[in-house]
Scaffold this active site. Sequence first.
Site, PDB file in Angstrom:
ATOM      1  N   SER A 106       0.813  -1.210   0.000  1.00 31.89           N
ATOM      2  CA  SER A 106       0.000   0.000   0.000  1.00 31.89           C
ATOM      3  C   SER A 106       0.854   1.270   0.000  1.00 31.89           C
ATOM      4  O   SER A 106       1.616   1.513  -0.930  1.00 31.89           O
ATOM      5  CB  SER A 106      -0.947  -0.039   1.199  1.00 31.89           C
ATOM      6  OG  SER A 106      -1.917   0.970   1.125  1.00 31.89           O
ATOM      7  N   ASP A 254      -2.520   6.077  -3.485  1.00 28.89           N
ATOM      8  CA  ASP A 254      -1.407   5.438  -2.790  1.00 28.89           C
ATOM      9  C   ASP A 254      -0.856   4.323  -3.679  1.00 28.89           C
ATOM     10  O   ASP A 254      -1.255   4.174  -4.832  1.00 28.89           O
ATOM     11  CB  ASP A 254      -1.833   4.915  -1.415  1.00 28.89           C
ATOM     12  CG  ASP A 254      -2.910   3.842  -1.490  1.00 28.89           C
ATOM     13  OD1 ASP A 254      -3.597   3.756  -2.517  1.00 28.89           O
ATOM     14  OD2 ASP A 254      -3.064   3.082  -0.523  1.00 28.89           O
ATOM     15  N   ASP A 256      -1.112   1.093  -4.056  1.00 23.92           N
ATOM     16  CA  ASP A 256      -1.967   0.096  -4.721  1.00 23.92           C
ATOM     17  C   ASP A 256      -3.316   0.666  -5.121  1.00 23.92           C
ATOM     18  O   ASP A 256      -4.205  -0.065  -5.543  1.00 23.92           O
ATOM     19  CB  ASP A 256      -2.145  -1.143  -3.851  1.00 23.92           C
ATOM     20  CG  ASP A 256      -2.894  -0.863  -2.550  1.00 23.92           C
ATOM     21  OD1 ASP A 256      -2.895   0.301  -2.102  1.00 23.92           O
ATOM     22  OD2 ASP A 256      -3.470  -1.797  -1.969  1.00 23.92           O
ATOM     23  N   ASP A 258      -5.935   1.868  -3.594  1.00 24.67           N
ATOM     24  CA  ASP A 258      -7.212   1.603  -2.939  1.00 24.67           C
ATOM     25  C   ASP A 258      -7.664   2.796  -2.108  1.00 24.67           C
ATOM     26  O   ASP A 258      -8.716   2.758  -1.478  1.00 24.67           O
ATOM     27  CB  ASP A 258      -7.176   0.321  -2.094  1.00 24.67           C
ATOM     28  CG  ASP A 258      -6.197   0.387  -0.935  1.00 24.67           C
ATOM     29  OD1 ASP A 258      -5.426   1.369  -0.837  1.00 24.67           O
ATOM     30  OD2 ASP A 258      -6.182  -0.561  -0.123  1.00 24.67           O
TER      31      ASP A 258
END
Length: 463
Positions: A106, A254, A256, A258
């Site tokens: 992340s 961010d 990834d 999400d």
Amino acid sequence: MGKYFGTDGFRGEANVTLRAEHAYQIGRFLGWYYGELRRQKGDTTTPQIVIGKDTRRSSYMFESMLVGGIVASGADAYILHVTTTPSVAYVARVDQFDCGIMISASHNPYYDNGIKLINHNGEKMDPEVIDLIESYIDGRLTVFGKSWGAEIPRAKRDKIGRSIDYASGRNRYIGYLISLGVYSFKGLKVALDCANGSSWNIAPSVFNALGATVSVINADPDGLNINANAGSTHIEGLQKYVVEHGMDVGFAYDGDADRCLAVDEKGNVVTGDHILYLYGRYMKERDKLVNNTVVTTVMSNFGLYKAFDELGIDYAKTKVGDKYVYEYMSEHGCHIGGEQSGHIIFSKYASTGDGILTSLKIMQAMIGQKKKLSEIVEPLYIYPQVLKNVRVADKEAAQNDPDVKLAVQRVAETLGDTGRILVRPSGTEPLIRVMVEAETKAQCEELVDSVIKVIRDKGLAAE
């Protein structure tokens, strides 16, 4: 939380805490487990597992090890390559995979990584499966009425699985996002900060397809620069860019993708709380706010709740973590929820936080109301906040100490309806977090320090 897996997967420094052999073991277990589940039902077809990864250098290593373990256990591994966490959740659900795997840490720096597991519904993996994986890693697996230890069967001959390029799944997800664009973005200048991460080639494709004039920063991943002074955790670069280039809006993701934070045309940061406010209000005005409820965590700002009270919008507060937000939303049928950090869940369209989807929804609210982003969020007053951590020997003893509880009560009484205090233990460290929101920063500091002083005076601090 388990020994290896936390609320957001198995995360740690690559080849230190999270090692290549861990990935192989996870792949071995999942490939075998889902095959065994099928066999128990008399189904001899091959299990299918879909895998995505972010741009970290170590993601390629973990991908290879996961694939090796999966095919060694007789399942097929479908590879999405570099993609976002929400895309893996989407593909796992829509294409009916047994499960999905996302390799990402992340917003963490490049040297960390993680393995996030997603069930066939596109949700975070069921806790009982996580427990079985941990048991297998530790060599004490018992399942299906038998003790296996660390030895589960390997596939042989024609039962060995395959690895399959599945870039088409990622492309279909891009098409899905484009299909959610209610309005054309033509004439709007949009800046995207892709954090040198998973969104670097997906987000620009979506915004270009919807007609925006797109400017992109931090979209040149080299394996080592993910989140480096970029993205939603370092949004100051996007703020500067939006102002200097006269953009209408900016979005920062961010590693990834999400989560999403925004920047209005004046360069002000629009947090997850702002997003919950603006879209919750937009839904209510169109009679789309199911149950008249927005789901938040206990860390959402006091100002958000005051604003919801004025609008007649109900709200729920969960523990910190998008996992808990989604669980509440699923149980109570709510359509919007999220965190201050920018994990926003639109449950009608996705089973997880989706940064790109969030940015599309913000665009929809702007265009639908014919207003600039600054105008939409202007009524929301974010109260000053101070959060301090105290290292303690015993979190439970510190939080439940009578004098500490009395100090917290006094602060609450002092604030009345002009602010709030929240004292909670860290989920991963020996810390007590003391947070106060009040009308001034000085008052926040004073009241937080008054509680911390009691913790220290009672000898509960480990510092």
